[in-house]
Every structure is written in C-alpha cells, then in structure tokens.
Design a protein around this motif. Structure first.
Motif, PDB file in Angstrom:
ATOM      1  N   UNK A  64       0.829  -1.209   0.000  1.00 57.82           N
ATOM      2  CA  UNK A  64       0.000   0.000   0.000  1.00 57.82           C
ATOM      3  C   UNK A  64       0.865   1.261   0.000  1.00 57.82           C
ATOM      4  N   UNK A  65       1.963   1.241   0.763  1.00 59.49           N
ATOM      5  CA  UNK A  65       2.857   2.401   0.808  1.00 59.49           C
ATOM      6  C   UNK A  65       3.552   2.604  -0.538  1.00 59.49           C
ATOM      7  N   UNK A  66       3.943   1.506  -1.183  1.00 61.11           N
ATOM      8  CA  UNK A  66       4.539   1.616  -2.517  1.00 61.11           C
ATOM      9  C   UNK A  66       3.560   2.253  -3.498  1.00 61.11           C
ATOM     10  N   UNK A  67       2.279   1.883  -3.409  1.00 60.91           N
ATOM     11  CA  UNK A  67       1.264   2.499  -4.278  1.00 60.91           C
ATOM     12  C   UNK A  67       1.208   4.004  -4.057  1.00 60.91           C
ATOM     13  N   UNK A  68       1.239   4.414  -2.798  1.00 66.57           N
ATOM     14  CA  UNK A  68       1.158   5.840  -2.495  1.00 66.57           C
ATOM     15  C   UNK A  68       2.394   6.586  -3.003  1.00 66.57           C
ATOM     16  N   UNK A  69       3.567   5.967  -2.840  1.00 63.21           N
ATOM     17  CA  UNK A  69       4.795   6.585  -3.348  1.00 63.21           C
ATOM     18  C   UNK A  69       4.722   6.728  -4.864  1.00 63.21           C
ATOM     19  N   UNK A 128       7.700  16.664   5.053  1.00 58.28           N
ATOM     20  CA  UNK A 128       7.470  15.385   5.733  1.00 58.28           C
ATOM     21  C   UNK A 128       6.937  14.358   4.737  1.00 58.28           C
ATOM     22  N   UNK A 129       7.465  13.139   4.825  1.00 53.07           N
ATOM     23  CA  UNK A 129       7.036  12.078   3.905  1.00 53.07           C
ATOM     24  C   UNK A 129       5.524  11.902   3.953  1.00 53.07           C
ATOM     25  N   UNK A 130       4.955  11.894   5.166  1.00 51.05           N
ATOM     26  CA  UNK A 130       3.507  11.704   5.297  1.00 51.05           C
ATOM     27  C   UNK A 130       2.712  12.796   4.623  1.00 51.05           C
ATOM     28  N   UNK A 131       3.225  14.027   4.665  1.00 45.81           N
ATOM     29  CA  UNK A 131       2.532  15.137   4.018  1.00 45.81           C
ATOM     30  C   UNK A 131       2.667  15.128   2.514  1.00 45.81           C
TER      31      UNK A 131
END
Length: 509
Positions: free
Chosen positions: A41-46, A140-143
């Motif tokens: 899921x994180x790879x998709x977001x990246x 920030x990565x999350x932002x």
C-alpha cells in the motif's frame, strides 16, 4: 517459478506477496516495521505521488539517507512507477553529491537529517526535498504522500528500462553513474532460487542500501517474499545479538566485517545455527579468514566476484570447495569470463590477463558519459560486448579464477611487475599484523616502489623497523618494500574497500 521466468518485475512480485500473506513481516529497522500488505500500500502511495508530481517512467529520483524501512519503501515505490532511483552515499562531499544529483537528473531528493547536513546548500537549489525521518530536512514524507488507498497508473517495463543509477565508490576518481536495467536486477533475483530464499528467509543487512553490495541480496530476499532486517550502522557486538535474536538465515557482509566478527572473543557464544547462507563481495577476502568462517559459523559461504557495471560474475561456493579458498570461484551460469592482454588479445589458458566479462546482467552504460562507457567495453571477434573489470587474474586447470590485483594498482618497479596483493599476503602472515595495504609510489630510481601501511593487532608493540626487515627477508629482491608505515586504521569506503588513493596521496605529500 521465479527461476524459470525470463523476466518479471520485483514490484509485481510484492503485489503477489501482499495478496497471499498481507500480515507477514517484510521490512524491519531499529524503530519500525512493515508487513507485506502495508508495504504494498505504501509503494502504491509513493508511485502515485511521483506520478502526481509529473514523474514518468524513465525519470529519476535521488535518495541520500541511512538505511530504514522508509528508504526501502520509497525505493520500491519508485520502481512501481517506472522511476529510476539514484541511491547516494551520505559520506560523499557536498560538491560530489551535488554533481551526482545533477548528473542523475533527479527530480526529487529524499533525505534524512544526517544526509541533509552532509549535502548542505550545495545540492541543486530547485530540487524538492522530502524527509524520510521525522526531521525538518524536507517536506514530511507523510505530508507528501497521496492519501491511503491511492493506486498509481500502471506502467509497462522492459528489461532495458532503467532500474537504478549506482554511483561508483569514487575510490579511484570521480564517481560515475552506472545505469542498471530491470533485466539486470531480474538476473540477480533468478539466481536467488539457488540460495534458498523464500517466505521463511530472514536477511540481516548492515551494509548501506546505496551500495550494490547490499542490493544484490536485498532484492532477491524481497522478490522471494522474505523479511529484510536493516541495521543502519554496523557494530560487531550488536550484529551478533541481532542475528541470534531474529534467527537470521541470510546475510551479506564485506570481508572487513567478517574479520571484526570472527575476532570477537564472544563470537562462539552466540547461537548462529539458523544461518543457511552468508555472502560476501566488494573487497579481497583472504583464504585464512574464509576458512575461519567455514569452521565456526554455520551455513554456506558464498563469495561473489564482479562489478557494479555487470559483465559477468564468478561465484565461489566456499563450503563446497574448501581447497579453492584462494580463488573467487568459477564463472556463474550465463557469465562468459575471459582474460585479455594489454593489446586486447585473449591470453592462453594458464596465463594472467585483465578480466573481462559478458552476461545478461550488464549495465546499459555510464549515465551521460558515452566516452567513459566505451573505455570499459571490449568486443570479441564476433562483436560480443564485454565489460573490462580492471582486475588481473588467472584461471587454474579447474576453471577457478585467482585474482592478483587491480590493473591500476600493479606496481612497475625497475621494469618488474609487482602485485600488491602478493606483498600484503606476506605482511599479513606476521603475528603482529591485523591489517595491511601496499601501494606504489613514485621513485626516481625505480619508477615506482612499494610502500606498506600496517595496522598492528591490539596491544602489539612490534616496531616499524622489525616489521620491515622481517617482511623484506621473505620477499624476492625486486619485491622488497621501500617503507613500512604504522597506521591506526586503513581508510575504507562504507562497503569496506581500502581507499588506496588516499594512502598514495598521504605518502607523496
């Protein structure tokens, strides 16, 4: 199945692992972990975030940071978007980092606090920075990330599509960007089937993610669904405790790390019975140390010999060939390794020559440096392309390759060829010596002359003259050292290569 597939992508395999075992752990560092479902899921977001920012397949990003779960996830997410990654060493000079970022054409720079301090204001000003940690090193990565659940547009990749741009260590000069394709990485993954990678694999990596040394084990572990434990900074005592606690099965270590581990008085007190395979590459691995690892550390020992540029690999399965520990093994399946002389002609069997190699895992070329690319290419009579290694070696009757030295490190003294490795072997055999490097320095009388830099064993007080006289008594007249210098520690790159250029410069200043 992986071993028989001509080509696939690592990003697609991760999608499969996430579907089959979403809760199984994929990545671990000192502070965080990701299971396969979360990693996917994180790879998709990246990937989706890169596409939102206008990056297309074939574009590049740069990552300059210590190894972490976020570092790995961003690297893998970029691959899903078809974006090439330039992983950079934070220990490089600010000016060198700026040149690498610009050379790679990186559209974004992912950093942590330590790397941001190292880069300083020297990086190209227009490039946006994203912080992989909780620091103020960048956005920030999350932002920066697209919302949870975002899926990227599908990207079609070919074996020739750029996977990463690895910058050479700079131990011999200005770093060069080595463009490796998805096909090259897939060749490494296919080879992994032989070394028992699978869902139960636990791989401990204490070498940095910007190094090809690390990546040749990192990606097969991920591709086969194993767990990678990232250790941002190597410490021998901490490594042994972590390996025991995590029941590690696979690892990659450079020879100097093996040396420090085996020298610990408490090494044998640790339960390392879970190990299946240990790997090494990047620097000379002396036979006595290999024998010690085999005798005291469970599991197979594999040495890879090759270049980041690709062009063929030799593999020594040390546990199967204990009589060949002085070699780097035999050419791997699919690797065509030959030896050529100064004129580019192949040498007869049994003679020494420069090692050149061809395989499916060859770099596309040096990034934006076609002339440098041509310098390392050699073509046989049929037009087949090989990559020059710059190493001098010789095959024995059984097809095992023994290396003598880097071609550039060979010392020509009074018309005689002197291989520093021969002299280092002699010096290292003295009981006072813990480490040694021999370099050639200018000499009015001989053209060049050998000089040794020696690290004594802890607590030893043997003096310089004693070591020099003892060494020269063991050497032939044309090999004798002009000088021997005692040094606290040899300068090394982050992956253990001795920086001989620094030693030469120190000697001739």
């Amino acid at each position: 199945m992986i071993a028989t597939q001509e080509f696939d992508t690592i990003a697609r395999l991760i999608r499969t692992h996430a579907a089959q075992a979403p809760g199984r752990t994929a990545l671990v560092d000192a502070a965080d972990s990701l299971d396969w479902g979360s990693l996917d899921a994180l790879m998709d977001r990246v990937a989706a975030s890169l596409q939102r920012d206008g990056l297309r397949a074939g574009d590049a990003i740069a990552i300059c940071a210590s190894s972490s779960v976020n570092y790995a996830a961003v690297f893998l997410g970029a691959l899903r978007a078809g974006v090439a990654v330039a992983p950079l060493a934070p220990g490089s000079t600010p000016a060198s980092l700026a040149r690498m970022i610009e050379d790679a054409g990186a559209r974004l720079l992912f950093v942590d606090a330590m790397a941001a301090e190292a880069i300083g204001p020297a990086a190209p000003g227009a490039i946006a920075r994203i912080a992989l940690d909780a620091s103020d090193a960048g956005t920030a990565l999350g932002g920066w990330l697209m919302p949870a659940g975002t899926r990227p547009a599908e990207v079609e990749l070919q074996p020739s599509s750029p996977f990463n741009i690895i910058y050479s260590s700079g131990t011999t000069g200005e770093p060069k960007g080595i463009v490796q394709g998805h096909g090259m990485r897939w060749a490494h993954v296919r080879r992994g089937a032989k070394y028992e990678y699978g869902p139960e694999t636990v791989t401990l990596l204490s070498t940095p993610l910007y190094s090809n040394t690390t990546l040749v084990v990192f990606f097969p572990t991920i591709a086969f669904g194993g767990c990678v434990v990232l250790m941002p900074k190597f410490d021998a005592a901490a490594y042994l405790k972590l390996a025991e606690r995590k029941r590690v099965t696979h690892t990659m270590l450079v020879p100097v790390q093996y040396q420090r581990l085996m020298a610990r008085p408490d090494f044998d007190a640790h339960d390392l019975s879970s190990f299946r395979f240990k790997f090494s590459t990047s620097a000379p691995f002396n036979a006595a140390l290999k024998a010690d690892v085999l005798a005291r550390w469970p599991g197979g020992l594999i040495e890879f010999y090759g270049m980041t540029e690709g062009g063929g690999t030799c593999i020594l399965e040390a546990h199967l060939h204990p009589d060949k520990l002085h070699t780097v093994g035999q050419p791997a399946e699919g690797s065509d390794i030959r030896l050529v002389d100064e004129s580019g002609r192949e040498v007869p069997v049994g003679e020494a020559g420069e090692v050149v190699g061809h395989s499916a895992g060859m770099m596309v070329g040096y990034h934006r440096q076609p002339a440098k690319t041509r310098e390392v290419e050699w073509f046989d009579a049929t037009g087949k392309r090989f990559i020059r290694t710059g190493d001098v070696g010789r095959f024995d009757a059984d097809g095992f390759l023994t290396l003598f030295d880097r071609k550039k490190d060979m010392i020509i003294s009074g018309g005689f060829n002197i291989y520093p490795s021969d002299l280092e072997t002699v010096v290292r055999s003295h009981p006072a010596v813990a480490d040694v490097a021999v370099v050639g320095v200018p000499s009015e009388q001989w053209g060049e002359t050998p000089v040794a830099f020696v690290v004594r064993r802890e607590g030893d007080v043997t003096d310089t003259d004693t070591l020099l006289q003892w060494t020269n008594a063991q050497l032939g007249k044309t090999q004798r050292l002009a000088r021997l210098n005692l040094i606290d520690e040899l300068p090394r790159s982050a992956i253990g290569k001795v920086l001989k250029r620094e030693l030469r410069e120190r000697e001739i200043r």
